[in-house]
Design an enzyme around this catalytic site. Structure first.
Site, PDB file in Angstrom:
ATOM      1  N   THR A   3       0.836  -1.210   0.000  1.00 31.69           N
ATOM      2  CA  THR A   3       0.000   0.000   0.000  1.00 31.69           C
ATOM      3  C   THR A   3       0.866   1.253   0.000  1.00 31.69           C
ATOM      4  OG1 THR A   3      -1.661  -1.245   1.210  1.00 31.69           O
ATOM      5  CG2 THR A   3      -1.919   1.134   1.220  1.00 31.69           C
TER       6      THR A   3
ATOM      7  N   ASP B 140       1.712  -9.416   9.404  1.00 33.67           N
ATOM      8  CA  ASP B 140       3.050  -9.992   9.185  1.00 33.67           C
ATOM      9  C   ASP B 140       4.151  -9.292   9.995  1.00 33.67           C
ATOM     10  OD1 ASP B 140       1.639 -11.425   7.299  1.00 33.67           O
ATOM     11  OD2 ASP B 140       2.335 -10.213   5.617  1.00 33.67           O
TER      12      ASP B 140
ATOM     13  N   ARG C  37       4.035 -14.205   5.061  1.00 36.27           N
ATOM     14  CA  ARG C  37       4.797 -14.028   3.809  1.00 36.27           C
ATOM     15  C   ARG C  37       6.263 -14.406   4.020  1.00 36.27           C
ATOM     16  NH1 ARG C  37       3.930  -8.608   0.751  1.00 36.27           N
ATOM     17  NH2 ARG C  37       4.429  -7.710   2.756  1.00 36.27           N
TER      18      ARG C  37
HETATM   19  O1  F6P Z   1       0.089  -9.785   4.303  1.00 36.83           O
HETATM   20  C1  F6P Z   1      -0.921 -10.378   5.045  1.00 36.83           C
HETATM   21  C2  F6P Z   1      -1.208 -11.771   4.550  1.00 36.83           C
HETATM   22  O2  F6P Z   1      -2.221 -12.338   5.343  1.00 36.83           O
HETATM   23  C3  F6P Z   1       0.009 -12.688   4.498  1.00 36.83           C
HETATM   24  O3  F6P Z   1       0.391 -13.181   5.752  1.00 36.83           O
HETATM   25  C4  F6P Z   1      -0.462 -13.740   3.527  1.00 36.83           C
HETATM   26  O4  F6P Z   1       0.632 -14.349   2.897  1.00 36.83           O
HETATM   27  C5  F6P Z   1      -1.275 -12.938   2.545  1.00 36.83           C
HETATM   28  O5  F6P Z   1      -1.658 -11.743   3.209  1.00 36.83           O
HETATM   29  C6  F6P Z   1      -2.508 -13.632   2.046  1.00 36.83           C
HETATM   30  O6  F6P Z   1      -3.116 -12.829   1.085  1.00 36.83           O
HETATM   31  P1  F6P Z   1      -4.583 -13.057   0.508  1.00 36.83           P
HETATM   32  O7  F6P Z   1      -5.549 -12.550   1.543  1.00 36.83           O
HETATM   33  O8  F6P Z   1      -4.604 -12.252  -0.731  1.00 36.83           O
HETATM   34  O9  F6P Z   1      -4.752 -14.519   0.292  1.00 36.83           O
END
Ligand code: F6P
Length: 373
Positions: free
Chosen positions: A130, A152, A196
């Site tokens: 963002t 994260d 992540r």
């Molecule tokens: O960045 C936050 C997060 O929850 C990460 O821990 C995870 O890898 C990702 O977003 C998951 O993304 P989405 O909600 O797009 O599946």
């Protein structure tokens, strides 16, 4: 890092807007509430932008009142909606005759949507993706103030982001809960956590729950060592092993396991699947029955912990202080327990990873926790 000692407002700002970008996380509403209440308290009008930068592109902007933010402190998610696939600088506007997607830079369109309403500053609540999307808007001279969000905890420049403490709490409870099945059935239980490329959630929840093995992206693991460790535990009478593994963890010399690729997202890779793979490999090597659990988005949902509500409120207030002080393009941060701010661009496209010498790693190793290395 700059800090605010002088509380006397110097700017004459009258209208601001707020948006939430990227994945949702507990505490977003607490920040929105703090911003709106603080602003209205000071005679500043606040507009809410729906669904992150997508709403800014599509001009979905509405005034926010005290009633809009009443009773949202404890609510998860975001009353404004969010989106992690809309980058105004590189936005798909159609297809050419060969079916290739045509991208256009809509940064000016976004700035115009704000300026038409005489909005003077934008509070951007989000993570590194963002902040990097906000950068071109800030580069155009439009004042953007960032508030660091993400479960994260990997945003560069701040020791902590709101949402993290709640995710750790949920992950810890889940790890505690698999303990009974692991012990009763003499199993290896592998629990996959989000984060992540950063192992903060796994490290903290792993330590809090007393996980036997903690696997994080920052320390490559060796399957043989993990298997030996499980067998060693069995031999000394502990016939189960709890493994907390980050979705981004990988074996020595190996690759992270990718679950899907989300086109148009600033960070398109979605990790996932390492727990299943690990459980299969460990069962094969040790002949100890193994199971896996993927916590996924449960770590991002539900009511924020008290710590996250407090942090989010502090961050929202600090963002307003910066605007009232006439500061431009800053990111609210917490460093060494002190609230402050850094250049908003300093957090774009960077990640704060767990250093291998982190004191929590040393402490965990001292209580026989294995990092699989
Ligand atoms: O960045 C936050 C997060 O929850 C990460 O821990 C995870 O890898 C990702 O977003 C998951 O993304 P989405 O909600 O797009 O599946």
């Amino acid at each position: 890092m700059a800090t605010i000692n002088d509380r006397v407002p110097v700017s004459n700002i009258k209208k601001i807007a707020v948006l939430t970008g990227g994945g949702d996380c507990p505490g977003l509403n607490a920040v929105i509430r703090a911003v709106v209440k603080d602003a209205i308290n000071c005679g500043i009008e606040v507009y809410g932008i729906e669904d992150g930068f997508l709403g800014l592109i599509e001009d979905r902007i509405r005034p926010l009142s005290l009633d809009d933010v009443s009773n949202i402190l404890t609510q998860g998610g975001t009353i404004l909606g969010s989106n992690n696939r809309s980058n105004p600088q590189n936005y798909p506007v159609g297809e050419d005759k060969d079916g290739n997607i045509i991208y256009k830079d809509l940064t000016d369109v976004c700035v115009t949507h704000l300026q038409i309403r005489k909005i003077e500053a934008l509070i951007v609540i989000g993570g590194d993706g963002t902040m990097s999307v906000a950068k071109p808007i800030a580069d155009k001279g439009f004042n953007c103030i960032g508030v660091p969000k993400t479960i994260d905890n990997d945003l560069y420049g701040t020791d902590i982001t709101f949402g993290f403490q709640t995710a750790v709490h949920v992950a810890t409870e889940a790890l505690d809960r698999v303990h009974s099945t692991a012990a009763s059935h003499h199993r290896v239980m592998v629990v996959e956590l989000m984060g992540r490329n950063a192992g903060w959630i796994t490290l903290h929840a792993g330590i809090a729950s007393g996980a036997d093995v903690i696997l994080i992206p920052e320390i490559e693991f060796d399957l043989d060592k993990i298997s030996e460790y499980c067998l060693w535990r069995s031999q000394r009478g502990k016939r189960f092993t709890i493994i907390a593994v980050s979705e981004g963890a990988r074996p020595k010399g190996g690759k992270q396991i990718v679950d899907r690729v989300v086109e148009k997202s600033p960070d398109p890779i979605r990790l996932g699947g390492v727990a299943k793979w690990l459980a299969t490999e460990i069962e094969e090597r040790t002949e100890i029955e193994s199971r896996y659990v993927v916590l996924g988005h449960t770590q991002r949902g539900g009511t924020p912990t008290a710590g996250d509500r407090i942090l989010a409120t502090q961050f929202g207030h600090h963002a307003m202080q910066l605007l009232k002080m006439g500061k431009n393009n800053r990111l609210v941060v917490m460093q060494g327990g002190v609230l402050g701010d850094v250049d908003i661009n300093s957090a774009a496209d960077k990640q704060r990873l767990v250093p291998s010498s982190h004191p929590l790693i040393t402490a965990a190793r001292s209580v026989y926790t294995s990092f699989g290395d």
